[in-house]
Design a protein around this motif. Structure first.
Motif, mmCIF file in Angstrom:
data_model
loop_
_atom_site.group_PDB
_atom_site.id
_atom_site.type_symbol
_atom_site.label_atom_id
_atom_site.label_comp_id
_atom_site.label_asym_id
_atom_site.label_seq_id
_atom_site.Cartn_x
_atom_site.Cartn_y
_atom_site.Cartn_z
ATOM 1 N N SER A 141 0.830 -1.213 0.000
ATOM 2 C CA SER A 141 0.000 0.000 0.000
ATOM 3 C C SER A 141 0.861 1.258 0.000
ATOM 4 O O SER A 141 0.529 2.253 -0.655
ATOM 5 C CB SER A 141 -0.933 -0.002 1.215
ATOM 6 O OG SER A 141 -0.227 0.229 2.418
ATOM 7 N N HIS A 154 2.122 1.838 -3.458
ATOM 8 C CA HIS A 154 1.034 2.416 -4.257
ATOM 9 C C HIS A 154 0.904 3.908 -3.957
ATOM 10 O O HIS A 154 0.813 4.744 -4.867
ATOM 11 C CB HIS A 154 -0.260 1.669 -3.943
ATOM 12 C CG HIS A 154 -1.377 1.957 -4.893
ATOM 13 N ND1 HIS A 154 -2.486 1.152 -5.021
ATOM 14 C CD2 HIS A 154 -1.568 2.980 -5.774
ATOM 15 C CE1 HIS A 154 -3.308 1.654 -5.928
ATOM 16 N NE2 HIS A 154 -2.769 2.773 -6.397
ATOM 17 N N ASN A 196 -9.481 -2.536 7.853
ATOM 18 C CA ASN A 196 -9.394 -3.880 7.284
ATOM 19 C C ASN A 196 -8.396 -4.767 8.026
ATOM 20 O O ASN A 196 -7.906 -5.768 7.483
ATOM 21 C CB ASN A 196 -9.023 -3.787 5.799
ATOM 22 C CG ASN A 196 -10.191 -3.313 4.943
ATOM 23 O OD1 ASN A 196 -11.074 -4.095 4.597
ATOM 24 N ND2 ASN A 196 -10.202 -2.016 4.628
ATOM 25 N N TRP A 220 -9.423 4.755 -1.539
ATOM 26 C CA TRP A 220 -8.966 3.368 -1.552
ATOM 27 C C TRP A 220 -10.153 2.415 -1.545
ATOM 28 O O TRP A 220 -11.133 2.623 -0.829
ATOM 29 C CB TRP A 220 -8.043 3.111 -0.362
ATOM 30 C CG TRP A 220 -6.956 4.150 -0.274
ATOM 31 C CD1 TRP A 220 -6.920 5.237 0.550
ATOM 32 C CD2 TRP A 220 -5.795 4.218 -1.092
ATOM 33 N NE1 TRP A 220 -5.778 5.977 0.307
ATOM 34 C CE2 TRP A 220 -5.068 5.374 -0.701
ATOM 35 C CE3 TRP A 220 -5.267 3.408 -2.112
ATOM 36 C CZ2 TRP A 220 -3.870 5.745 -1.302
ATOM 37 C CZ3 TRP A 220 -4.072 3.772 -2.705
ATOM 38 C CH2 TRP A 220 -3.392 4.926 -2.299
ATOM 39 N N THR A 221 -10.045 1.351 -2.325
ATOM 40 C CA THR A 221 -11.183 0.451 -2.528
ATOM 41 C C THR A 221 -10.827 -0.989 -2.160
ATOM 42 O O THR A 221 -9.661 -1.338 -1.952
ATOM 43 C CB THR A 221 -11.624 0.473 -3.998
ATOM 44 O OG1 THR A 221 -10.570 -0.113 -4.814
ATOM 45 C CG2 THR A 221 -11.895 1.903 -4.463
ATOM 46 N N GLU A 222 -11.847 -1.811 -2.130
ATOM 47 C CA GLU A 222 -11.649 -3.239 -1.878
ATOM 48 C C GLU A 222 -10.801 -3.878 -2.974
ATOM 49 O O GLU A 222 -10.070 -4.834 -2.734
ATOM 50 C CB GLU A 222 -13.009 -3.947 -1.777
ATOM 51 C CG GLU A 222 -13.819 -3.565 -0.550
ATOM 52 C CD GLU A 222 -13.113 -3.930 0.741
ATOM 53 O OE1 GLU A 222 -12.444 -4.984 0.783
ATOM 54 O OE2 GLU A 222 -13.225 -3.163 1.718
ATOM 55 N N GLU A 223 -10.895 -3.341 -4.187
ATOM 56 C CA GLU A 223 -10.076 -3.851 -5.286
ATOM 57 C C GLU A 223 -8.600 -3.598 -5.023
ATOM 58 O O GLU A 223 -7.741 -4.439 -5.331
ATOM 59 C CB GLU A 223 -10.495 -3.202 -6.611
ATOM 60 C CG GLU A 223 -11.789 -3.727 -7.164
ATOM 61 C CD GLU A 223 -11.715 -5.226 -7.451
ATOM 62 O OE1 GLU A 223 -10.709 -5.669 -8.058
ATOM 63 O OE2 GLU A 223 -12.648 -5.944 -7.057
ATOM 64 N N ASP A 224 -8.266 -2.409 -4.477
ATOM 65 C CA ASP A 224 -6.869 -2.126 -4.111
ATOM 66 C C ASP A 224 -6.379 -3.131 -3.083
ATOM 67 O O ASP A 224 -5.288 -3.703 -3.215
ATOM 68 C CB ASP A 224 -6.752 -0.709 -3.527
ATOM 69 C CG ASP A 224 -7.000 0.370 -4.555
ATOM 70 O OD1 ASP A 224 -6.538 0.207 -5.701
ATOM 71 O OD2 ASP A 224 -7.651 1.374 -4.210
ATOM 72 N N LYS A 238 -7.532 -6.096 -2.391
ATOM 73 C CA LYS A 238 -7.430 -7.429 -2.993
ATOM 74 C C LYS A 238 -6.144 -7.569 -3.796
ATOM 75 O O LYS A 238 -5.443 -8.594 -3.702
ATOM 76 C CB LYS A 238 -8.639 -7.668 -3.898
ATOM 77 C CG LYS A 238 -8.645 -9.029 -4.562
ATOM 78 C CD LYS A 238 -9.879 -9.199 -5.465
ATOM 79 C CE LYS A 238 -9.853 -10.541 -6.172
ATOM 80 N NZ LYS A 238 -11.019 -10.702 -7.087
ATOM 81 N N LYS A 239 -5.789 -6.526 -4.544
ATOM 82 C CA LYS A 239 -4.563 -6.555 -5.349
ATOM 83 C C LYS A 239 -3.332 -6.662 -4.471
ATOM 84 O O LYS A 239 -2.428 -7.457 -4.737
ATOM 85 C CB LYS A 239 -4.493 -5.293 -6.212
ATOM 86 C CG LYS A 239 -3.234 -5.221 -7.077
ATOM 87 C CD LYS A 239 -3.173 -3.920 -7.856
ATOM 88 C CE LYS A 239 -1.882 -3.846 -8.675
ATOM 89 N NZ LYS A 239 -1.758 -2.542 -9.387
ATOM 90 N N TRP A 240 -3.270 -5.855 -3.406
ATOM 91 C CA TRP A 240 -2.099 -5.895 -2.496
ATOM 92 C C TRP A 240 -1.957 -7.278 -1.868
ATOM 93 O O TRP A 240 -0.846 -7.820 -1.792
ATOM 94 C CB TRP A 240 -2.248 -4.843 -1.395
ATOM 95 C CG TRP A 240 -2.355 -3.439 -1.891
ATOM 96 C CD1 TRP A 240 -1.855 -2.928 -3.061
ATOM 97 C CD2 TRP A 240 -3.036 -2.352 -1.246
ATOM 98 N NE1 TRP A 240 -2.183 -1.596 -3.187
ATOM 99 C CE2 TRP A 240 -2.889 -1.199 -2.096
ATOM 100 C CE3 TRP A 240 -3.758 -2.210 -0.062
ATOM 101 C CZ2 TRP A 240 -3.435 0.045 -1.743
ATOM 102 C CZ3 TRP A 240 -4.300 -0.975 0.274
ATOM 103 C CH2 TRP A 240 -4.133 0.131 -0.558
ATOM 104 N N GLU A 280 -3.112 -10.141 -3.014
ATOM 105 C CA GLU A 280 -2.725 -11.132 -4.028
ATOM 106 C C GLU A 280 -1.244 -11.050 -4.351
ATOM 107 O O GLU A 280 -0.563 -12.071 -4.525
ATOM 108 C CB GLU A 280 -3.559 -10.928 -5.300
ATOM 109 C CG GLU A 280 -5.006 -11.359 -5.152
ATOM 110 C CD GLU A 280 -5.829 -11.055 -6.402
ATOM 111 O OE1 GLU A 280 -5.318 -10.310 -7.283
ATOM 112 O OE2 GLU A 280 -6.968 -11.547 -6.477
#
Length: 250
Positions: A153, A156, A190, A236-240, A242-244, A246
């Motif tokens: 994060s 990013h 989170n 910042w989103t749930e997609e961010d 999820k990407k981190w 993964e």
């Protein structure tokens, strides 16, 4: 009582913290006392580089600094007493007087950080045969921020804040300030744990100036402490997330 010696180098203070944080994981009591010759800010620049000026000033004024790993306190030779039972004492630039106080303390672990090997340091080595900071311990530096998601994060965030021309971080702008605060709130919501001191160290080693890293640390500390901060831009989103996560599992 376990005793360690950090060999003189350009990163001796940082190495002492890396060692201390690795040891304290296995101790019941989680506190570290920083013992210094005086509380003069000029003599504490090595600490400022690791902890940031705000944290060092709090320590100088008898406040504590709370991290995810432990509680940090600062004492000088003049104010130090043996009545407090410390888990770890880091003796910075020790003299014979400091060595005597360290040897008489009730600490579980002593970490001595001499700037040079003086006769007093050599005598302490010969008397106690301390463990010497090694290359094996140095490898722990890579895990200074133990949470991979937090590191991803921050990478990013850095890519979003770095200017193209000067490579400065736009953290002082309303936008930069807002998304940074929002990031730490997002991580906390989170259940992604972070440590402000470790974040500052990561920043100064990843293109952030010391001043910019201080601001980053201060923002993360406010969120860490649960203080209310009005300026927040929740991009910042749930997609961010999820990407981190993964990327950390690859």
């Amino acid at each position: 009582m376990d005793k360690y010696l950090i060999p003189e180098s350009k990163e001796e203070i940082k190495n002492a913290f890396i060692l201390a944080f690795s040891i304290i994981e296995n101790l019941k009591k989680k506190d570290i006392l920083l013992l210094t010759p005086t509380k003069n800010l000029m003599q504490l620049q090595g600490l400022v580089e690791i902890l940031g000026e705000n944290s060092v000033n709090r320590l100088r004024h008898n406040d504590v600094v709370v991290t995810k790993e432990c509680i940090l306190r600062l004492e000088s030779l003049r104010t130090f007493t043996h009545s407090h039972n410390n888990s770890i004492i880091i003796g910075i630039y020790p003299s014979k007087t400091m060595f005597d106080k360290l040897d008489d303390s009730n600490a579980d672990v002593i970490i001595a950080v001499p700037s040079i090997i003086t006769p007093d340091v050599q005598q302490w080595i010969e008397t106690w045969t301390p463990k010497i900071y090694s290359e094996k311990i140095k490898k722990m530096e890579k895990e200074f921020i133990g949470n991979c998601v937090v590191k991803k994060s921050l990478e990013h965030l850095t890519s979003m804040l770095k200017t193209r021309d000067t490579h400065d971080m736009m953290i002082r702008s309303d936008f930069g300030n807002g998304i940074t605060v929002a990031l730490f709130k997002f991580l906390e919501e989170n259940n992604e744990e972070f440590d402000p001191i470790s974040i500052r160290k990561w920043a100064v080693n990843n293109s952030w100036s010391s001043e910019e890293a201080d601001i980053l640390q201060d923002m993360s500390q406010k969120v860490f402490d649960g203080r209310r901060i009005r300026r927040s831009i929740p991009i910042w989103t749930e997609e961010d997330l999820k990407k981190w996560r993964e990327e950390c599992n690859e």
